[in-house]
Design a protein around this motif. Sequence first.
Motif, PDB file in Angstrom:
ATOM      1  N   THR A   1      -9.622  47.387  97.653  1.00  0.00           N
ATOM      2  CA  THR A   1      -8.495  47.707  98.532  1.00  0.00           C
ATOM      3  C   THR A   1      -8.954  48.458  99.773  1.00  0.00           C
ATOM      4  O   THR A   1      -9.369  49.623  99.680  1.00  0.00           O
ATOM      5  CB  THR A   1      -7.450  48.566  97.800  1.00  0.00           C
ATOM      6  OG1 THR A   1      -7.133  47.984  96.545  1.00  0.00           O
ATOM      7  CG2 THR A   1      -6.190  48.711  98.633  1.00  0.00           C
TER       8      THR A   1
ATOM      9  N   PRO B   1     -13.565  56.188  87.276  1.00  0.00           N
ATOM     10  CA  PRO B   1     -12.726  56.626  88.391  1.00  0.00           C
ATOM     11  C   PRO B   1     -12.770  55.705  89.595  1.00  0.00           C
ATOM     12  O   PRO B   1     -11.975  55.840  90.521  1.00  0.00           O
ATOM     13  CB  PRO B   1     -13.334  57.992  88.750  1.00  0.00           C
ATOM     14  CG  PRO B   1     -14.787  57.846  88.375  1.00  0.00           C
ATOM     15  CD  PRO B   1     -14.811  56.962  87.156  1.00  0.00           C
ATOM     16  N   GLY B   2     -13.711  54.767  89.608  1.00  0.00           N
ATOM     17  CA  GLY B   2     -13.864  53.932  90.791  1.00  0.00           C
ATOM     18  C   GLY B   2     -14.636  54.667  91.876  1.00  0.00           C
ATOM     19  O   GLY B   2     -15.173  55.760  91.660  1.00  0.00           O
ATOM     20  N   ARG B   3     -14.666  54.086  93.049  1.00  0.00           N
ATOM     21  CA  ARG B   3     -15.399  54.695  94.161  1.00  0.00           C
ATOM     22  C   ARG B   3     -14.656  54.470  95.464  1.00  0.00           C
ATOM     23  O   ARG B   3     -14.001  53.443  95.656  1.00  0.00           O
ATOM     24  CB  ARG B   3     -16.811  54.093  94.264  1.00  0.00           C
ATOM     25  CG  ARG B   3     -17.716  54.400  93.094  1.00  0.00           C
ATOM     26  CD  ARG B   3     -19.113  53.836  93.335  1.00  0.00           C
ATOM     27  NE  ARG B   3     -19.780  54.470  94.468  1.00  0.00           N
ATOM     28  CZ  ARG B   3     -20.985  54.107  94.901  1.00  0.00           C
ATOM     29  NH1 ARG B   3     -21.618  53.093  94.333  1.00  0.00           N
ATOM     30  NH2 ARG B   3     -21.539  54.730  95.934  1.00  0.00           N
ATOM     31  N   ARG B   4     -14.778  55.442  96.339  1.00  0.00           N
ATOM     32  CA  ARG B   4     -14.263  55.336  97.708  1.00  0.00           C
ATOM     33  C   ARG B   4     -15.473  55.286  98.634  1.00  0.00           C
ATOM     34  O   ARG B   4     -16.311  56.202  98.632  1.00  0.00           O
ATOM     35  CB  ARG B   4     -13.374  56.536  98.041  1.00  0.00           C
ATOM     36  CG  ARG B   4     -12.733  56.478  99.439  1.00  0.00           C
ATOM     37  CD  ARG B   4     -11.972  57.756  99.704  1.00  0.00           C
ATOM     38  NE  ARG B   4     -11.415  57.820 101.034  1.00  0.00           N
ATOM     39  CZ  ARG B   4     -10.136  57.579 101.347  1.00  0.00           C
ATOM     40  NH1 ARG B   4      -9.286  57.270 100.373  1.00  0.00           N
ATOM     41  NH2 ARG B   4      -9.695  57.649 102.588  1.00  0.00           N
TER      42      ARG B   4
ATOM     43  N   VAL C   1     -19.549  51.552  89.371  1.00  0.00           N
ATOM     44  CA  VAL C   1     -18.102  51.651  89.588  1.00  0.00           C
ATOM     45  C   VAL C   1     -17.341  51.796  88.282  1.00  0.00           C
ATOM     46  O   VAL C   1     -16.378  52.560  88.186  1.00  0.00           O
ATOM     47  CB  VAL C   1     -17.598  50.427  90.376  1.00  0.00           C
ATOM     48  CG1 VAL C   1     -16.091  50.485  90.556  1.00  0.00           C
ATOM     49  CG2 VAL C   1     -18.288  50.348  91.729  1.00  0.00           C
ATOM     50  N   GLY C   2     -17.745  51.062  87.250  1.00  0.00           N
ATOM     51  CA  GLY C   2     -17.054  51.107  85.958  1.00  0.00           C
ATOM     52  C   GLY C   2     -18.035  51.321  84.824  1.00  0.00           C
ATOM     53  O   GLY C   2     -19.246  51.111  84.977  1.00  0.00           O
TER      54      GLY C   2
ATOM     55  N   MET D   1     -11.412  51.299  98.667  1.00  0.00           N
ATOM     56  CA  MET D   1     -11.354  51.812  97.298  1.00  0.00           C
ATOM     57  C   MET D   1     -11.730  50.682  96.336  1.00  0.00           C
ATOM     58  O   MET D   1     -11.187  49.588  96.409  1.00  0.00           O
ATOM     59  CB  MET D   1      -9.959  52.318  96.959  1.00  0.00           C
ATOM     60  CG  MET D   1      -9.610  53.645  97.576  1.00  0.00           C
ATOM     61  SD  MET D   1     -10.669  55.000  96.972  1.00  0.00           S
ATOM     62  CE  MET D   1     -10.417  54.891  95.197  1.00  0.00           C
TER      63      MET D   1
ATOM     64  N   THR E   1     -11.573  49.950  92.440  1.00  0.00           N
ATOM     65  CA  THR E   1     -10.864  50.493  91.280  1.00  0.00           C
ATOM     66  C   THR E   1     -10.983  49.549  90.094  1.00  0.00           C
ATOM     67  O   THR E   1     -10.481  48.408  90.156  1.00  0.00           O
ATOM     68  CB  THR E   1      -9.376  50.697  91.605  1.00  0.00           C
ATOM     69  OG1 THR E   1      -9.251  51.431  92.823  1.00  0.00           O
ATOM     70  CG2 THR E   1      -8.678  51.431  90.476  1.00  0.00           C
TER      71      THR E   1
ATOM     72  N   LEU F   1     -12.149  44.202  88.866  1.00  0.00           N
ATOM     73  CA  LEU F   1     -12.223  45.224  89.905  1.00  0.00           C
ATOM     74  C   LEU F   1     -11.258  44.900  91.029  1.00  0.00           C
ATOM     75  O   LEU F   1     -11.200  43.771  91.507  1.00  0.00           O
ATOM     76  CB  LEU F   1     -13.651  45.292  90.452  1.00  0.00           C
ATOM     77  CG  LEU F   1     -13.947  46.316  91.537  1.00  0.00           C
ATOM     78  CD1 LEU F   1     -13.961  47.719  90.936  1.00  0.00           C
ATOM     79  CD2 LEU F   1     -15.284  46.017  92.199  1.00  0.00           C
TER      80      LEU F   1
END
Length: 505
Positions: free
Chosen positions: A445, A415-418, A434-435, A405, A407, A442
């Motif tokens: 994780t 929302p970020g990315r998975r 990503v942002g 993740m 974030t 950032l």
Amino acid sequence: MTGRLQRPGAVLLVVLAVLAVGLGAASYRLPTTAPVTATADEPRPEVPLARAAAACPAPVAGVDSTTRVAVGAPGPQPGIDGGRPGRFTLETLDGKPVGTLRGVAPAGAVADAAQGEDPVAVRAVGRSAPGLAASQLTRSTNAAMRGLAGVTCTRSGTDVWFVGSGSIVGQRGRVYLTNTEAAPAVVDVTLYGPEGQIEAPDARGVTVAPGGQEVRLLDALAPGVERFAVHVRARLGRVSAAVRDLQVDGLTPLGADWVPPTTAPARRMVVAGVPGGAGERHLQIVAPGSSDAIVRVRLISESGAFAPSGLDVIEVRAGTVSDVDLAPFTAGDPVSVELDSDAPITAGVLARVTGADGALGELAYAAGAVALTATGPGVVPEVRASEAVTSTLLLTAPGPEVTVMLTPLPPAAGPGRRLTVAAGSQLPVDLASVGTAATFALLVTPVNGSGPLLAVRQVDEVEARGPFITSSPVLPGRYSVAVPRVVADLSTGLRLGTLGSQGNG
């Protein structure tokens, strides 16, 4: 051969070899800085980190250079009480405030401030302490210092390795020793070169005063050395260490950058996030012990992993720093380099990136990386995105598949990315996706159950005279401390009872 295998000793060796292969396949292990956890029958409660500090070395200074320090902190991990509100401070080593911090939120966010020519200390308390990460980025168009130079501001320690820099004509390396502690430190700097360990008396017993910084020039300590491995070890106190390299060819700048710290000597390691682009790629390996090392090399790219033909196995003589040309095998793509050795080694990669015909070049370093985990995520303190600047996150899964993740930390939106990084591959991620902010921090994780993840932030800039580039590893944050177990000393109690019976209680 059949007769030899039938001997008991040979059979035992074969069995042990098979077991070793099986164990290696079952668990992919990499160097880690994670603390040793208590056993199941000895639970140790954890509390969030209440204070944290990191030191940023003195930057390149001049009218054509600008330096900014970025700070990011995600706050306590889920399930741990956050404690009091957070606060960052950025100050000189003698405690004077530096610049103006912005974007500070109670639970941790991003802050940045302009920096002068002095080293600084980043300090955090309360909710801003867990996971604290800070970085320093210098942009210079100075004729000698031209380029981007990025460095991770590190907390104090007692033992750190670097592989990179040199002291030949046109190359100037410096070792920075910074003490943010209240007690003095005494430090030994051990140097290795292509011919073995180097005698450098002026690098032994270096005293670093509280709130002070000492700088040692590599060309003064050991002139004429083509490549170095640098081992910084504190025999008293603790310091933050950094190494900077600058290269020129006559009056032509070749680039300047910081050499990131690499992992301590081990039999397995991964030099993550070697930049892509045209130019040279030099893998530099040191075997600091008394035994020669036989090293197996594997390159990990976006399309998978492979052993470079002719370089899959190399020998490094004991005590020396070897150089291996990787450029013919990378095809200009970003890669990570996995090394598996029969003796402890550590390593780094020097990347000389060239532009179009007539353009000036730049340099960047990669180092042995430490894996991020679900309980030890990392923070990229600064992501920059614009028409001229690109921030890329190079994610490497040297073992099993990894789900991660990404974030953005507040106040940045998005929302970020998975993402999923396939087993044995590297995935470049343009962080503009990503942002939504032009500058943000950032959190990286890995999801529970994933394999080890290595992450490197790379910054590229389009500059009129040629490319600018720098890269820095994303390190696992420190989020909590285990409360020590308290065990009653019954013998002490008995002695107290005896004293009490004599009227002294």
